[in-house]
Write a protein that holds these residues in place. Structure first.
Motif, PDB file in Angstrom:
ATOM      1  N   ARG A  43      11.432 -35.830  51.282  1.00  0.00           N
ATOM      2  CA  ARG A  43      10.828 -34.831  50.404  1.00  0.00           C
ATOM      3  C   ARG A  43      11.211 -33.420  50.838  1.00  0.00           C
ATOM      4  O   ARG A  43      11.414 -33.156  52.026  1.00  0.00           O
ATOM      5  CB  ARG A  43       9.300 -34.946  50.381  1.00  0.00           C
ATOM      6  CG  ARG A  43       8.604 -34.631  51.690  1.00  0.00           C
ATOM      7  CD  ARG A  43       7.188 -34.088  51.483  1.00  0.00           C
ATOM      8  NE  ARG A  43       7.208 -32.720  50.994  1.00  0.00           N
ATOM      9  CZ  ARG A  43       6.271 -32.178  50.239  1.00  0.00           C
ATOM     10  NH1 ARG A  43       5.217 -32.885  49.881  1.00  0.00           N
ATOM     11  NH2 ARG A  43       6.356 -30.925  49.840  1.00  0.00           N
ATOM     12  N   SER A  45      10.503 -29.397  48.720  1.00  0.00           N
ATOM     13  CA  SER A  45      10.316 -28.739  47.422  1.00  0.00           C
ATOM     14  C   SER A  45      11.194 -27.505  47.293  1.00  0.00           C
ATOM     15  O   SER A  45      11.338 -26.731  48.236  1.00  0.00           O
ATOM     16  CB  SER A  45       8.853 -28.316  47.249  1.00  0.00           C
ATOM     17  OG  SER A  45       8.044 -29.449  47.178  1.00  0.00           O
ATOM     18  N   LYS A  48       7.557 -23.707  45.214  1.00  0.00           N
ATOM     19  CA  LYS A  48       6.252 -23.928  45.802  1.00  0.00           C
ATOM     20  C   LYS A  48       5.164 -23.216  45.018  1.00  0.00           C
ATOM     21  O   LYS A  48       5.188 -21.986  44.899  1.00  0.00           O
ATOM     22  CB  LYS A  48       6.213 -23.373  47.244  1.00  0.00           C
ATOM     23  CG  LYS A  48       7.095 -24.068  48.250  1.00  0.00           C
ATOM     24  CD  LYS A  48       6.924 -25.559  48.300  1.00  0.00           C
ATOM     25  CE  LYS A  48       5.512 -26.029  48.570  1.00  0.00           C
ATOM     26  NZ  LYS A  48       5.396 -27.507  48.474  1.00  0.00           N
ATOM     27  N   THR A  78      11.267 -34.496  45.047  1.00  0.00           N
ATOM     28  CA  THR A  78      11.036 -33.059  44.952  1.00  0.00           C
ATOM     29  C   THR A  78      10.166 -32.739  43.742  1.00  0.00           C
ATOM     30  O   THR A  78      10.129 -33.509  42.780  1.00  0.00           O
ATOM     31  CB  THR A  78      12.402 -32.314  44.918  1.00  0.00           C
ATOM     32  OG1 THR A  78      12.186 -30.936  45.200  1.00  0.00           O
ATOM     33  CG2 THR A  78      13.120 -32.459  43.592  1.00  0.00           C
ATOM     34  N   GLU A  79       9.459 -31.604  43.813  1.00  0.00           N
ATOM     35  CA  GLU A  79       8.533 -31.255  42.722  1.00  0.00           C
ATOM     36  C   GLU A  79       9.245 -30.543  41.580  1.00  0.00           C
ATOM     37  O   GLU A  79      10.119 -29.705  41.818  1.00  0.00           O
ATOM     38  CB  GLU A  79       7.410 -30.348  43.273  1.00  0.00           C
ATOM     39  CG  GLU A  79       6.465 -29.849  42.180  1.00  0.00           C
ATOM     40  CD  GLU A  79       5.166 -29.256  42.694  1.00  0.00           C
ATOM     41  OE1 GLU A  79       4.941 -29.251  43.925  1.00  0.00           O
ATOM     42  OE2 GLU A  79       4.373 -28.795  41.852  1.00  0.00           O
ATOM     43  N   MET A  81       8.313 -28.317  37.980  1.00  0.00           N
ATOM     44  CA  MET A  81       7.181 -27.656  37.320  1.00  0.00           C
ATOM     45  C   MET A  81       7.420 -27.388  35.853  1.00  0.00           C
ATOM     46  O   MET A  81       6.475 -27.206  35.106  1.00  0.00           O
ATOM     47  CB  MET A  81       6.908 -26.327  37.998  1.00  0.00           C
ATOM     48  CG  MET A  81       6.420 -26.505  39.396  1.00  0.00           C
ATOM     49  SD  MET A  81       6.410 -24.913  40.178  1.00  0.00           S
ATOM     50  CE  MET A  81       6.009 -25.404  41.812  1.00  0.00           C
ATOM     51  N   TRP A 105       8.386 -35.142  41.204  1.00  0.00           N
ATOM     52  CA  TRP A 105       6.943 -35.281  41.029  1.00  0.00           C
ATOM     53  C   TRP A 105       6.308 -34.103  40.308  1.00  0.00           C
ATOM     54  O   TRP A 105       6.811 -32.989  40.351  1.00  0.00           O
ATOM     55  CB  TRP A 105       6.236 -35.570  42.344  1.00  0.00           C
ATOM     56  CG  TRP A 105       5.967 -34.439  43.286  1.00  0.00           C
ATOM     57  CD1 TRP A 105       4.965 -33.505  43.166  1.00  0.00           C
ATOM     58  CD2 TRP A 105       6.651 -34.129  44.505  1.00  0.00           C
ATOM     59  NE1 TRP A 105       5.011 -32.651  44.242  1.00  0.00           N
ATOM     60  CE2 TRP A 105       6.025 -33.008  45.079  1.00  0.00           C
ATOM     61  CE3 TRP A 105       7.737 -34.708  45.184  1.00  0.00           C
ATOM     62  CZ2 TRP A 105       6.444 -32.448  46.276  1.00  0.00           C
ATOM     63  CZ3 TRP A 105       8.145 -34.139  46.370  1.00  0.00           C
ATOM     64  CH2 TRP A 105       7.510 -33.034  46.905  1.00  0.00           C
ATOM     65  N   LEU A 106       5.199 -34.447  39.630  1.00  0.00           N
ATOM     66  CA  LEU A 106       4.346 -33.441  39.004  1.00  0.00           C
ATOM     67  C   LEU A 106       3.259 -33.119  40.008  1.00  0.00           C
ATOM     68  O   LEU A 106       2.509 -34.003  40.416  1.00  0.00           O
ATOM     69  CB  LEU A 106       3.707 -34.012  37.730  1.00  0.00           C
ATOM     70  CG  LEU A 106       4.640 -34.306  36.565  1.00  0.00           C
ATOM     71  CD1 LEU A 106       3.891 -35.076  35.482  1.00  0.00           C
ATOM     72  CD2 LEU A 106       5.188 -32.999  35.986  1.00  0.00           C
ATOM     73  N   GLY A 107       3.188 -31.869  40.433  1.00  0.00           N
ATOM     74  CA  GLY A 107       2.232 -31.474  41.466  1.00  0.00           C
ATOM     75  C   GLY A 107       0.820 -31.369  40.918  1.00  0.00           C
ATOM     76  O   GLY A 107       0.591 -31.366  39.704  1.00  0.00           O
ATOM     77  N   ASN A 110      -0.052 -28.710  38.260  1.00  0.00           N
ATOM     78  CA  ASN A 110       0.654 -28.699  36.977  1.00  0.00           C
ATOM     79  C   ASN A 110      -0.163 -29.484  35.950  1.00  0.00           C
ATOM     80  O   ASN A 110       0.127 -30.637  35.664  1.00  0.00           O
ATOM     81  CB  ASN A 110       2.039 -29.328  37.177  1.00  0.00           C
ATOM     82  CG  ASN A 110       3.008 -28.950  36.077  1.00  0.00           C
ATOM     83  OD1 ASN A 110       2.598 -28.484  35.014  1.00  0.00           O
ATOM     84  ND2 ASN A 110       4.284 -29.159  36.317  1.00  0.00           N
ATOM     85  N   LYS A 134       1.006 -36.659  40.970  1.00  0.00           N
ATOM     86  CA  LYS A 134      -0.052 -36.398  41.944  1.00  0.00           C
ATOM     87  C   LYS A 134      -1.343 -36.107  41.171  1.00  0.00           C
ATOM     88  O   LYS A 134      -1.293 -35.557  40.069  1.00  0.00           O
ATOM     89  CB  LYS A 134       0.332 -35.208  42.826  1.00  0.00           C
ATOM     90  CG  LYS A 134       1.596 -35.469  43.650  1.00  0.00           C
ATOM     91  CD  LYS A 134       1.886 -34.360  44.641  1.00  0.00           C
ATOM     92  CE  LYS A 134       1.292 -34.711  45.983  1.00  0.00           C
ATOM     93  NZ  LYS A 134       1.617 -33.696  47.021  1.00  0.00           N
TER      94      LYS A 134
END
Ligand code: PEP
Ligand code: MN
Length: 259
Positions: A43, A45, A48, A78-79, A81, A105-107, A110, A134
């Motif tokens: 991982r 990002s 951030k 990785t995230e 947005m 990923w969706l943090g 979001n 997440k």
């Protein structure tokens, strides 16, 4: 739905680790080299989300660094947005490393379902990209399940969807609690079972400090979750984001031995 198929595909133990943020090519590649034998995924990002202004990521500049990590045989996580970031990442990474797989990923912050859906739609045709969701910061089972439903209803295949529990914001300013974000293990298990999707645990954003990260991972280990995503940094003290909660290599190896 067949349970935990992604984890089966990626083989257990399904461990993702790496720094909170991709800060430089050197920090990304040196961390990946140190942990590559211990983990399935890496991982880091590029963007951030920050509570207060500060380092908010290197952005697209870091794509070649992530591509290099994926060439080391790791699944890069990785995230994302925005749909624009997602499209560029998917295109550039696919171009640079054709046979690799990725997790976007969706943090937790979001929480606009239209954005969640358009990111999922953007990745619909990218067979090598898994999407990880997440949970949102506040404790609400219906909202969490709602994100999953929005994404599935947009046509995104369940076979490429993974869930991640990162705890819920405690929300009581005058009442410091044990963890940075409180886990609800029972709720996470319920969502995993109800959805049939794999659920991995992020003990780093639950714990908030190295010792508590280990405590959170040990608690999670008592349940039937599918893996962990842990923040690991060769030099946590110098990290530009989340320095208190990133484990150094020794702490990370100890954690893996304990589990
Ligand atoms: C992260 O994993 O880097 C992150 C920002 O986590 P969360 O969205 O759970 O706060
Ligand atoms: Mn972090």
């Amino acid at each position: 739905m067949e349970e935990r198929r992604i984890v089966k595909e990626f083989e257990k133990p399904f461990i993702i680790a790496g720094p909170c943020a991709a800060e430089s090519r050197h920090s990304v590649l040196s961390c990946a080299s140190e942990i590559k034998e211990l983990v399935t995924g890496f991982r880091a990002s590029l963007w951030k989300p920050r509570t207060e202004p500060g380092f908010d990521g290197v952005g697209f500049e870091g794509i070649p660094w992530l591509a290099e990590v994926s060439e080391m045989g790791l699944i890069v996580a990785t995230e994302v947005m925005t749909p624009e970031q997602t499209e560029k990442l998917a295109t550039d990474l696919a171009e640079k490393s054709k046979s690799s797989r990725f997790i976007f990923w969706l943090g937790s912050r979001n929480q606009n379902h239209l954005i969640q859906k358009s990111i999922a739609e953007m990745l619909n045709g990218s067979a090598n990209v898994f999407l990880m969701v997440k949970n949102q910061p506040w404790e609400d089972e219906r909202h969490w399940f709602g994100i999953i439903e929005h994404i599935l209803q947009s046509g995104f295949p369940a076979e490429r969807l993974i869930l991640c529990h990162r705890g819920f914001h405690p929300g009581r300013l005058e009442n410091p609690c044990e963890f940075r974000n409180m886990p609800n293990w029972e709720m996470a298990m319920k969502i995993k079972e109800k959805s049939g999707l794999p659920m991995i645990i992020d003990p780093s954003h639950i714990g908030g400090e190295a010792e508590k990260v280990i405590l959170a991972a040990e608690q999670a280990n008592k349940f039937n979750f599918d893996g962990l995503m842990v923040e690991v940094n060769l030099d946590p003290v110098s990290a530009l984001t989340d320095k208190k909660q990133q484990l150094n290599i020794k702490q990370f190896k100890n954690l893996l031995n304990k589990l």
